[in-house]
Design an enzyme around this catalytic site. Sequence first.
Site, short mmCIF file in Angstrom:
data_model
loop_
_atom_site.label_atom_id
_atom_site.label_comp_id
_atom_site.label_asym_id
_atom_site.label_seq_id
_atom_site.Cartn_x
_atom_site.Cartn_y
_atom_site.Cartn_z
N HIS A 229 0.81 -1.23 0.00
CA HIS A 229 0.00 0.00 0.00
C HIS A 229 0.84 1.29 0.00
O HIS A 229 0.78 2.09 -0.93
CB HIS A 229 -0.91 0.03 1.23
CG HIS A 229 -1.99 -1.00 1.22
ND1 HIS A 229 -3.02 -1.03 0.31
CD2 HIS A 229 -2.22 -2.04 2.06
CE1 HIS A 229 -3.83 -2.04 0.58
NE2 HIS A 229 -3.36 -2.68 1.63
O1 RIB Z 1 -5.05 0.59 4.44
C1 RIB Z 1 -3.65 0.49 4.33
C2 RIB Z 1 -2.98 1.38 5.32
O2 RIB Z 1 -3.24 0.89 6.64
C3 RIB Z 1 -1.44 1.38 5.18
O3 RIB Z 1 -0.94 2.66 5.48
C4 RIB Z 1 -0.99 0.38 6.21
O4 RIB Z 1 0.30 0.72 6.74
C5 RIB Z 1 -2.03 0.55 7.27
O5 RIB Z 1 -1.66 1.59 8.10
#
Ligand code: RIB
Length: 312
Positions: free
Chosen positions: A241
Amino acid sequence: MTIPILIDTDPGVDDAMALLLALASPELDVLGVTTVFGNSDDIRLMTANALAILALAGRDDIPVAAGSAHPLTRPYAGRAHLVHGDNCLGGVQLPVAPRQAEPTFAAQFIVDACRARPGEVTLVAVGPLTNLALALRIEPALPKLVRGVAIMGGSARASGNITPAAEFNIFADAEAARLVFGAGWEIIMAGLDVTCSPRIAEEYLDRLAAAGNRAGRFLADAFVHYLAFYRSRGFTGACMHDVHAVMALVRPELYTAERVCIDVETAGELTRGQTVADFRGLWNRPAQTRLLTGVDETIFLDEFATRIARLP
Ligand code: RIB
Ligand code: CA
């Protein structure tokens, strides 16, 4: 010409990937790292992880400032260590960093850095947006003092990941996110529309480890728990992500995007934390967001592995 950035993070396995990518990218000048609750509500852990990741990369010169340990108004609604492991780095114990964080609170650190270099700094936020919202409260003119904002968060057309409607970073502090999206600056949004692909698994982790450096081996080891969480939810691979918020700065041509006005739901019983995209201009408001909608997955993966291999 390098891009000066500040990274606001809740490290986190994918946060660690994003931070190391930034450190491995000559296009970026990481002025500082600020920490925020998110993957854990233990801000000391978030800050220790940030310091340890910087030490792993040989970058004890980059200042770290601890930030908010909780959302602006609501209680912490995180999933604590479920996704990222007990220490939020997949259980991998990095050497403790040889230094402490700065005495300055993250929001003030952000304001000070942007005032010192007006119009130059890009804020890269890969956790809940609480520190950015607090920075806006300290300095309402902040949008005029930054070059831009790039976030990992939200979801425009894709499903949520913490609720059917919301992505975790936005959901974790929807009030802060609404302030950030309404601040008047331009935002690059790496939401679930783009960050859920590619998904990676053992083969790619082996590729990272095969570089033989500390950073590659650490990421391969830290990812094992994170991958197991995704496998427990029926996925064959796990998402990188936060990496997309950084990759979009260094290789913007890898992404497709569209400009759209986005606002954040803060009250909906079912939809709190939803990033609502006005694709048809019905609100008649500025399209402040460059919504990333797709990425060249092959080049993304090659670029990430190549850059990580440059680190110590
Ligand atoms: O939804 C993904 C996010 O949530 C990313 O930033 C991961 O590190 C979690 O914090
Ligand atoms: Ca994160």
